[in-house]
Design a protein around this motif. Structure first.
Motif, PDB file in Angstrom:
ATOM      1  N   ARG A  17      -0.205   2.147   1.943  1.00 15.20           N
ATOM      2  CA  ARG A  17      -1.095   2.084   0.777  1.00 15.20           C
ATOM      3  C   ARG A  17      -2.539   2.390   1.196  1.00 15.20           C
ATOM      4  NH1 ARG A  17      -3.951  -2.204  -0.952  1.00 15.20           N
ATOM      5  NH2 ARG A  17      -4.775  -2.105  -3.066  1.00 15.20           N
ATOM      6  N   ALA A 302      -4.691  -5.942   1.919  1.00 15.62           N
ATOM      7  CA  ALA A 302      -5.176  -5.975   0.528  1.00 15.62           C
ATOM      8  C   ALA A 302      -6.662  -6.322   0.496  1.00 15.62           C
ATOM      9  CB  ALA A 302      -4.373  -6.979  -0.284  1.00 15.62           C
ATOM     10  N   ILE A 362      -0.046  -6.152  -6.431  1.00 12.31           N
ATOM     11  CA  ILE A 362       0.493  -5.036  -5.638  1.00 12.31           C
ATOM     12  C   ILE A 362       1.959  -5.373  -5.366  1.00 12.31           C
ATOM     13  CG2 ILE A 362       0.240  -3.620  -3.574  1.00 12.31           C
ATOM     14  CD1 ILE A 362      -2.531  -4.920  -3.162  1.00 12.31           C
ATOM     15  N   TYR A 364       4.892  -4.460  -3.094  1.00 13.43           N
ATOM     16  CA  TYR A 364       5.308  -3.731  -1.895  1.00 13.43           C
ATOM     17  C   TYR A 364       6.829  -3.833  -1.783  1.00 13.43           C
ATOM     18  CZ  TYR A 364       0.473  -4.368  -0.084  1.00 13.43           C
ATOM     19  OH  TYR A 364      -0.880  -4.375   0.122  1.00 13.43           O
TER      20      TYR A 364
END
Ligand code: AMP
Ligand code: GLY
Length: 423
Positions: A17, A302, A362, A364
């Motif tokens: 990411r 993050a 998010i 994942y």
């Protein structure tokens, strides 16, 4: 530039990411990747160093980023360095000798003692001096810590409450190859009591960038009970890692590690993961890993707002000191959604619903694949990592658990108490 990332888990999803966000990247390939990582780059399945090398030549790859430890311990960095057509490709990940910091517990303990890095006292034994091993156990008090020297898929550490069990396991490891050749040598060490945390640096061998610290939740059951897993959740920052404690970590552990590597002539480039324990305010090293942690990376990355590829690019010229990392002051938390039964046997191929409903989170992928109807299905024990940012740990966790309400698959299990001990 063109980048190839190796790996397929939640950790690599988080690395992918950030790489995908970089303004420096033209083509981004991931091997083998997973369905969630397709939004970040092109996933291809490459098997073995030779195929990886050939692919890099064919696609003009400039940089190889290695997610998991196994290829590093197996020497992928050395393979690239020793091949004329590959040696100009920058590998983010240490060479085989440096990877022994994770690949051999005996090597890492010896290294720490030599360089005065705080860690539990220990001795190493083989089947030849097993009797001495049993004598050494008698000098310690319960619980007893036995570690297979080599990589054992995260299962090689045993913590035993009685000396009888410890002696029996020592025999099983050394004489009956309980962990295969990984337990040809066994490290017996003093038990340290305290609270654990994970600290990460990216280093060029001379300079390092300190990344946000994290805490992971390793046990399957709430209240940290039951079997060890690959990790059920994580939080970052860690409240007890205050300025004073972090300064001790830098001075007594990180600086001495980097200096020690240099003194021994071991070139290290890549991530170092310090598995630490806080014993009455003093940090001790439990273990080194030569990669990022999982599920720590999901929370740690993050919080990184600067371009990670810029940092990677400064590694080869050993100018990482010029990198200005930008860390988001918010809290990040990660909750792992697992297959029921994990870490013991579990069923796979369950259809996962509701991933598209996540808005402020998010998602994942960790253990997923696509079926022939293009549905996302489960393919591992740890399936999805849900990561959220908040003003504090509580707010971030509330967001994670609200997001999870919309996600489902048959026998889905997750811990509902991640971070509770630190709120
Ligand atoms: P490792 O694979 O070395 O990280 O060990 C797995 C887990 O065992 C660690 O995360 C700790 O929770 C625990 N552990 C390992 N070594 C010790 C020790 N010397 N004292 C207490 N706990 C330990
Ligand atoms: N979360 C611990 C590890 O990645 O080894």
């Amino acid at each position: 530039m063109n980048i190839l990332l190796l790996g397929s888990g939640g950790r690599e999803s988080a690395i992918a990411r950030l790489i995908a966000k970089s303004h420096k990247v033209n083509n981004f390939f991931i091997s083998p990747g997973n369905p969630g990582m397709k939004t970040y780059g092109e996933c291809i399945s490459l098997d073995g160093f030779e195929q990886i090398g050939n692919f890099c030549i064919e696609k003009n790859v400039d940089m190889l980023v290695v997610g998991p430890e196994q290829p590093l311990v197996d020497g992928i960095s050395d393979y690239f360095a020793s091949n004329n057509s590959l040696k100009n490709i920058v590998v983010i990940g240490p060479n085989k000798i440096a990877a022994q910091l994770e690949g051999s517990k005996d090597f890492s303990k010896e290294f720490m003692f030599k360089h005065n890095i705080p860690t539990a006292k220990y001795r190493t034994f083989t089947s030849k001096n097993i009797t001495e091993g049993k004598e050494f156990l008698k000098t310690l008090s319960a619980p007893y810590v036995l570690k297979a020297d080599g990589l054992a898929a995260g299962k090689g550490v045993l913590i035993l409450n009685s000396i009888e069990e410890a002696e029996k396991e020592l025999e099983d490891m050394l004489n009956n190859q309980k962990f295969g050749s990984a337990s040809n040598k066994v490290v017996i060490e003093e038990y340290l009591s305290g609270i654990e945390c994970s600290v990460f640096v990216l280093t060029d061998g001379k300079n390092y960038v300190l990344l946000p610290e994290a805490k992971d939740y390793k046990r399957i059951g709430e209240g940290d009970t039951g079997l060890n897993t690959g990790g059920m959740g994580s939080i970052s920052p860690v409240p007890f890692c205050d300025e004073v404690f972090m300064q001790k970590i830098k001075t007594n552990i990180i600086d001495r590690t980097i200096d020690g590597l240099q003194k021994e002539g071991i070139h290290y480039q890549g991530f170092i993961f310090f598995g630490l324990i806080n014993v009455n305010g003093e940090p001790y090293v439990i273990e080194y890993n030569v990669r990022m942690g999982d599920p720590e990376t999901e929370s740690v990355f993050a919080r990184i707002d600067s371009d990670i590829v810029e940092a990677f690019c400064l590694i080869e010229s050993q100018k990482l000191n010029e990198y200005k990392i930008k860390i988001n002051p918010m809290s990040a938390t990660t909750v792992m959604l697992c297959s029921g039964g994990y870490p013991e046997s579990y069923e796979k191929n369950k259809i996962i619903q509701g991933l598209d409903k996540a808005t402020d989170a998010i998602i994942y992928h960790a253990g997923t694949k696509e079926n022939d109807r293009n549905e996302i299905i489960t393919s591992g024990g740890r399936v999805i990592a849900v990561t959220c940012l908040g003003d504090n740990i509580k707010q971030a966790l509330d967001k994670c658990y609200n997001t999870i309400r919309n996600i489902s698959f048959d026998k889905m299990y997750y811990r509902k108490d991640i971070g509770n001990d630190l709120i």
